[in-house]
Design an enzyme around this catalytic site. Structure first.
Site, PDB file in Angstrom:
ATOM      1  N   HIS A   1     -11.942  -5.494   8.822  1.00 31.29           N
ATOM      2  CA  HIS A   1     -12.616  -5.164   7.538  1.00 31.29           C
ATOM      3  C   HIS A   1     -13.957  -4.410   7.466  1.00 31.29           C
ATOM      4  CE1 HIS A   1     -10.012  -8.841   6.903  1.00 31.29           C
ATOM      5  NE2 HIS A   1     -10.119  -8.534   5.449  1.00 31.29           N
TER       6      HIS A   1
ATOM      7  N   GLU B   1       0.918  -1.236   0.041  1.00 32.75           N
ATOM      8  CA  GLU B   1       0.063  -0.040  -0.012  1.00 32.75           C
ATOM      9  C   GLU B   1       0.707   1.440   0.096  1.00 32.75           C
ATOM     10  OE1 GLU B   1      -0.743  -2.726   1.727  1.00 32.75           O
ATOM     11  OE2 GLU B   1      -2.688  -3.473   0.918  1.00 32.75           O
TER      12      GLU B   1
HETATM   13  C1  LIG Z   1      -1.519  -5.109   4.168  1.00 34.57           C
HETATM   14  C2  LIG Z   1      -2.623  -5.744   3.472  1.00 34.57           C
HETATM   15  N1  LIG Z   1      -3.352  -5.532   2.380  1.00 34.57           N
HETATM   16  C3  LIG Z   1      -4.273  -6.280   1.760  1.00 34.57           C
HETATM   17  C4  LIG Z   1      -4.879  -7.258   2.393  1.00 34.57           C
HETATM   18  C5  LIG Z   1      -6.124  -7.962   1.804  1.00 34.57           C
HETATM   19  N2  LIG Z   1      -5.596  -9.590   1.474  1.00 34.57           N
HETATM   20  C6  LIG Z   1      -6.090 -10.298   2.168  1.00 34.57           C
HETATM   21  S1  LIG Z   1      -5.414 -11.817   1.761  1.00 34.57           S
HETATM   22  C7  LIG Z   1      -4.766 -11.173   0.063  1.00 34.57           C
HETATM   23  C8  LIG Z   1      -3.975 -12.045  -0.761  1.00 34.57           C
HETATM   24  C9  LIG Z   1      -2.986 -12.844  -0.004  1.00 34.57           C
HETATM   25  O1  LIG Z   1      -2.140 -13.472  -0.829  1.00 34.57           O
HETATM   26  P1  LIG Z   1      -0.930 -14.288   0.099  1.00 34.57           P
HETATM   27  O2  LIG Z   1      -0.014 -13.457   0.788  1.00 34.57           O
HETATM   28  O3  LIG Z   1      -0.102 -14.949  -1.255  1.00 34.57           O
HETATM   29  O4  LIG Z   1      -1.668 -15.372   0.592  1.00 34.57           O
HETATM   30  P2  LIG Z   1      -2.541 -16.515   0.220  1.00 34.57           P
HETATM   31  O5  LIG Z   1      -4.011 -15.953   0.034  1.00 34.57           O
HETATM   32  O6  LIG Z   1      -2.113 -16.873  -1.347  1.00 34.57           O
HETATM   33  O7  LIG Z   1      -2.320 -17.867   1.161  1.00 34.57           O
HETATM   34  C10 LIG Z   1      -5.099  -9.782   0.288  1.00 34.57           C
HETATM   35  C11 LIG Z   1      -4.322  -8.638  -0.744  1.00 34.57           C
HETATM   36  C12 LIG Z   1      -4.484  -7.488   3.546  1.00 34.57           C
HETATM   37  N3  LIG Z   1      -4.734  -8.440   4.376  1.00 34.57           N
HETATM   38  N4  LIG Z   1      -3.211  -7.004   4.131  1.00 34.57           N
END
Ligand SMILES: Cc1ncc(C[n+]2csc(CCOP(=O)(O)OP(=O)(O)O)c2C)c(N)n1
Ligand SMILES: Cc1ncc(C[n+]2csc(CCOP(=O)(O)OP(=O)(O)O)c2C)c(N)n1
Ligand SMILES: [Mg+2]
Ligand SMILES: [Mg+2]
Lengths: 321, 345, 345, 321
Positions: free
Chosen positions: A125, A58
């Site tokens: 959220h 971000e």
């Molecule tokens: C700082 C932040 N930005 C955005 C999000 C929204 N978000 C939740 S899960 C996710 C994707 C996460 O991907 P990854 O780290 O690869 O984990 P996976 O879901 O693949 O296990 C996002 C963008 C968040 N939780 N925290």
């Protein structure tokens, strides 16, 4: 045709992309996927190369938007949830918000914050961050409450030469519908009389406008006519419209979904008290969420935020003062 | 893989540093040092409003090499110790002094001061204080240039080794890697972040070890050696310019002044001062000029005098300039005037 | 240097995975999968308050290997896909269900839900949603244990590959490196962050390439292979425990479910599904058990039935438990009650 | 002996370290160097291993403090300037502030924010962030205005089982002196009547208390007796003491150094308006900094923030209302 608040946000972005080659969209999953809430659905295909997936960064997302704006672009940033704008907070308040004052170079970026509570979303959220951003000089903070405003204010946000924090409410995404998108609109910075009334004013914004309207309907059956002012933009605040309403009714309740310390309700009440003191027949009142994180369980959540019911009770109380 | 690409292109793209180029760089380096000395004097005389002065002593060879390797249309976001690079990129002594003395004619018109200066529209970005925060801004400018179809541009930005510990540094480098932007990230490892030694700042041998994790080409350089700095920066900038993706240049050197002029820097390890990285790049480059007979002692002293004169003239000019006036100041942080609030009184 | 240390210690510290250990891990893996299946069913039936369910399908072999390698006194901060690791670390099915169904008897008493659960006092930290934010919290617990003179403890935390793009990830790893903490950072590269493929997330070949920049020992592992996961995690944890500093484990695998149960994951490249990393770790480990004659088909099916029964019983229990009551709820975010504000009404 | 506000902060930390083995200090340059402002001077030597230099990683600094608190420690965090707490903002509001509500495990951390304007410090070394943090449930926000309070409130902050944002004012560091450190103190959460008066109340906090007192002195020569209320803690706010003062005077001006939208002045005016409406003889008034970033040049800076002079003008105006 029926258009939701969410679709209006998509349409506004489609139109901004179509009409202005300087516009692009940048955010997590906004590309082919169309965004966590589908607010950019289809736009990557319709505008190739102009709707870009961002890494989970971000700070860098906002920083890049500022850089692009310096170079003449007009980026729209989607934060996946308002709550996740915190890691980008520094770039918003110290980079974007100060650029014009420091350099006279404007910073036309729009940051969309999917905001506010929905049942079961919990502490991370559900947040409303409008007051945090509104505190800082150099930012405009919009909080549309209707489908029409979601559309026209987002278009205006993109057109404005200053950074705009666009707080769109997730609860309204699917709950609100309209028949057609507006062709003309009230400008940002002006509040709207969402419902005229002579007995008491409720000042609200975003999702709380609808809770206020529901309370007003109920009170109307009891012969109490509530005027509901929809702030639309919380910075700048349209103090004139607020004061004019208070002048008509003499009583005012200010409702916000955010935490109780500070926030929009404090600022609005403070303005009314300082600028419209003589117009008041009773102490101005406030209604906010509770002073705890936003709870997960629906039972707790519905008691945490103001609702038509708690507004009703507050207005009844105010009428007795 | 990336680094073998870089080895190949290096030889092709970057010739040895010529006498002309070295001399040109040296003159900026010297001017920057002289300007810094004057700023220090003004600070001691209480002539700097409010107070901080941050100097680049010992880092000019690196800094000038960044500024001189860029050209019109490029983007440059220097940091606190980049007086030399700023001059080489096109800032004038008058502009620098205006900002430090708070002249209303300065680039920030007294609203911001000292090292916080630039001309964003000319690709010269004014830093905010938060370390690391400028990297993604440079990325954004480069993304915009790509949107507009501009090719062959480079963005360069600088940071101390302490600044590499910020989340902003990481997000910025990762972003540049993903977008494969022509970013040249210059890290001046001057061994201290304010008083904090590198052992409390990071745990890798060299910060260049981080390049691979971001898809950057790594470069290391002796920051006290002007010829080497010119070569490595010229090389890195050329690589970025010719589509080889982002570059990370890590320089070893020592801050030869306090963190700011208020700081006596007594915490600096004397062994570092006596080591190779503790040498003064100005003295070394003067030696280099003499040894190569690129300049005589007399010329060196003439150049210094000329630089001093230029700085003194600029100071005299700027000190006569008006300070900002709070009564005529436009107290509005928005371009869109109609959205200004009177402020709640 | 660090990695050569690791090679040496590896052989010494980590024996091959025994049948017993494998079986123990498998049972947790199976239970986690069965629990996930039930959660998905409850979600489809509208029984999850509000809504999100995040599953670990395809990641259980990795996750269980983390949880099982830890012991009492260690610290564990799992993330959204770590149902298996949580069970192995000591969470009960009832506890997990209570949190997801919002029971007032659950660890967060309905205040927080689904994957946001833990018992901080037992070294089991409840995640906040902001990715990367738990790493430095684990560091802090480890620093505190060091202050208190506790030795031989380990902290482990998990993140998806998308989470590595956060500033918090970088600051946390750098901090662990500087403090040389016994941190095991486990990155599950499941190829997508929600819908975003790795090509839009980072620009290095492997995220293990980042270890060196933080002074971490790198480890890579096939996340579909339970034996390998147990070995590598066992090794990494043992290294951390015996004073070899922080460890970075990067696993390759594929998310075999949607980001959440609302997501059909249609964006996942079918070639990835058919590739080696697209294999189901549960199926592979069942094969492994059969091939090695460590279990019979009948046993496998008995175990599944037992797991299902355990989960069903827990659901039945938890569904009868009270929901939180807003009227008796203590609406105070402070431990120090006297500092509570009524809230401005 | 004469002790400055800054020395009091050092002494409080020395005492906390001496009395409680769970206390440690973590922040940039706080170790051998003693901190950018020397607030931890000599402590690293006096308490070996308990005063640790941190990397430039505000997010990780706060995160580690939370972790250490979970494990029973009581960390004191020094941000080099309040302005640089922004990269740590997320950990403060989402991690530290929510921990107790979510888990019932307390989070006893103290975050020291060297705050506020000094001449020539510019947009990024002058900010007041108390309102931003006070907005969030789960945090206590202290804003000491005196040497005595700097000392006793910091000790209390470390003793409290909740996260405390300790906003110490850089302008007061060297400007304020006292003879001896207090042995007993008013508890945090209580406001103080810094100067009694019958004609008008000024509510202020931190450096603005002294501007208010200077204005009060001046007005006293004109026969106007100003009561100055020093908030001391802005969250929780001591509404009772504020209202009691307004009850005595009937007129109130609320002064804050922060930006005008929202902030402490909005919250205080809103409380007075809602809870003490009937006590007011004139509209409550506010005085804040201007709605721009904080300027570098001393000429601009002294016009940007409220001063004794502008307070004087505001009170005179208020007395005419
Ligand atoms: C700082 C932040 N930005 C955005 C999000 C929204 N978000 C939740 S899960 C996710 C994707 C996460 O991907 P990854 O780290 O690869 O984990 P996976 O879901 O693949 O296990 C996002 C963008 C968040 N939780 N925290
Ligand atoms: C995010 C952030 N935190 C803290 C500071 C305060 N600060 C200013 S300069 C500095 C030290 C910088 O060290 P380094 O990056 O090595 O640069 P150098 O001064 O050595 O050139 C610090 C901590 C800051 N500017 N930004
Ligand atoms: Mg340094
Ligand atoms: Mg992933």
């Amino acid at each position: 045709m029926s258009i939701t608040y969410l679709e209006a946000i998509r349409e506004a972005q489609a139109r901004a992309l179509a009409e202005d080659p300087r516009v692009f969209i940048y955010g997590q999953d906004v590309g082919d996927f169309g965004g966590a809430f589908k607010a950019t659905k289809g736009l990557a295909k319709e505008f190739p190369g102009r709707v870009l997936d961002a890494p989970i960064s971000e700070d860098a997302i906002v920083g890049a938007a500022v850089g692009a704006a310096i170079e003449g672009m007009r980026p729209i940033i989607e934060m996946q949830f308002a709550d996740f704008s915190t890691p980008g907070f520094n770039q918003v308040i110290n980079q974007a918000a100060t650029l014009y004052w420091r350099t006279q170079v404007p910073c036309p970026i729009t940051i969309r914050l999917p905001s506010g509570g929905t049942s079961g979303s919990g502490p991370f959220h559900s947040q409303c961050m409008e007051a945090i951003y509104a505190h800082y000089p150099g930012l405009i903070v919009m909080t549309p409450a209707t489908v029409e405003d979601a559309y026209s204010m987002l278009l205006e946000a993109v057109a404005i030469d200053d950074p705009v924090i666009f707080c769109e409410h997730k609860y309204l995404y699917y709950h609100l519908k309209t028949d057609r998108l507006p062709t003309e609109a009230m400008p940002a910075g002006k509040a709207r009389i969402a419902r005229p009334g002579r007995d008491v004013t409720i000042v609200a914004y975003s999702a709380m406008v609808h809770e206020a309207l529901a309370a007003a309907e109920e009170l109307s059956t009891e012969g109490v006519e509530v005027e509901v002012v929809d702030l639309r933009t919380v910075k700048p605040l349209d103090t004139d419209t607020i004061i004019a309403s208070v002048a008509r009714t003499g009583r005012v309740l200010v409702v916000g979904e955010a935490f109780p310390w500070g926030g929009v309700t404090a600022e609005v009440v403070a303005r009314i008290a300082t600028e419209g003191f003589g117009l008041l027949d009773a102490p101005p009142q406030r209604l906010n969420a509770k002073d705890t994180p936003i709870p997960y369980h629906p039972n707790l959540w519905s008691a945490h935020r103001p609702t038509a019911n708690s507004i009703l009770a507050a207005v009844r109380n105010l009428l007795r003062l | 893989m990336l680094s073998s690409v870089s080895e190949v292109s290096a030889a092709e793209i970057v010739p040895q540093v010529s006498k002309d180029e070295y001399l040109r760089a040296f003159r900026w380096l010297l001017l920057a040092r002289v300007l810094d000395e004057k700023l220090a004097a003004l600070y001691r005389a209480g002539k700097i409003p409010g107070g901080g002065v941050y100097l680049g002593k010992g880092q000019e060879a690196l800094s000038v090499s960044v500024g001189i390797s860029l050209r019109t249309g490029d983007v440059y976001a220097p940091l606190i110790r980049d007086g030399a690079g700023r001059l080489a990129f096109g800032e004038t002594v008058v502009e620098a002094l205006r900002n430090c003395l708070g002249s209303v004619l300065g680039p920030m018109r007294g609203r911001d001061g000292n090292v916080h200066r630039g001309r964003p529209r000319d690709g010269y970005l004014p830093m905010i204080s938060h370390l690391g925060a400028m990297i993604s801004v440079v990325n954004g400018v480069l993304m915009a240039k790509r949107f507009k179809g501009q090719k062959g541009v480079v963005g360069a930005t600088c940071l101390g080794e302490g600044g590499t510990s910020t989340g902003a540094f990481h997000e910025g480098l990762n972003q540049a890697g993903v977008e494969r932007l022509p970013l040249v990230m210059v890290v001046a490892n001057n061994q201290y972040a304010y008083s904090t030694p590198t052992s409390r700042q990071f745990a890798c041998k060299s910060l260049a070890d981080r390049a691979q994790g971001y898809g950057f080409t790594p470069h290391s350089v002796d920051g006290t050696n002007l010829a080497e700095c010119l070569k490595v920066l010229g090389h890195a900038v050329a690589l970025a310019r010719t589509g080889n993706g982002p570059q990370l240049v890590v320089a070893s050197l020592l801050r030869l002044c306090g963190h700011g002029e208020h700081d006596d820097a007594s915490y600096i390890d004397p062994r570092l001062k006596e080591s190779e990285i503790g040498r003064d790049c100005l003295e070394l480059s003067e030696e280099h000029l003499l040894v190569n007979s690129w300049a005589s002692k007399q010329e060196l002293s003439q150049w210094r005098t000329a630089a001093q004169r230029a700085v003194e003239e600029a100071v005299a000019l700027v000190q006569k300039e008006p300070s900002p006036d709070p009564y005529t100041e436009n107290w509005c942080a928005l371009q869109t005037g109609r959205f200004a609030e009177g402020g709640s009184k």
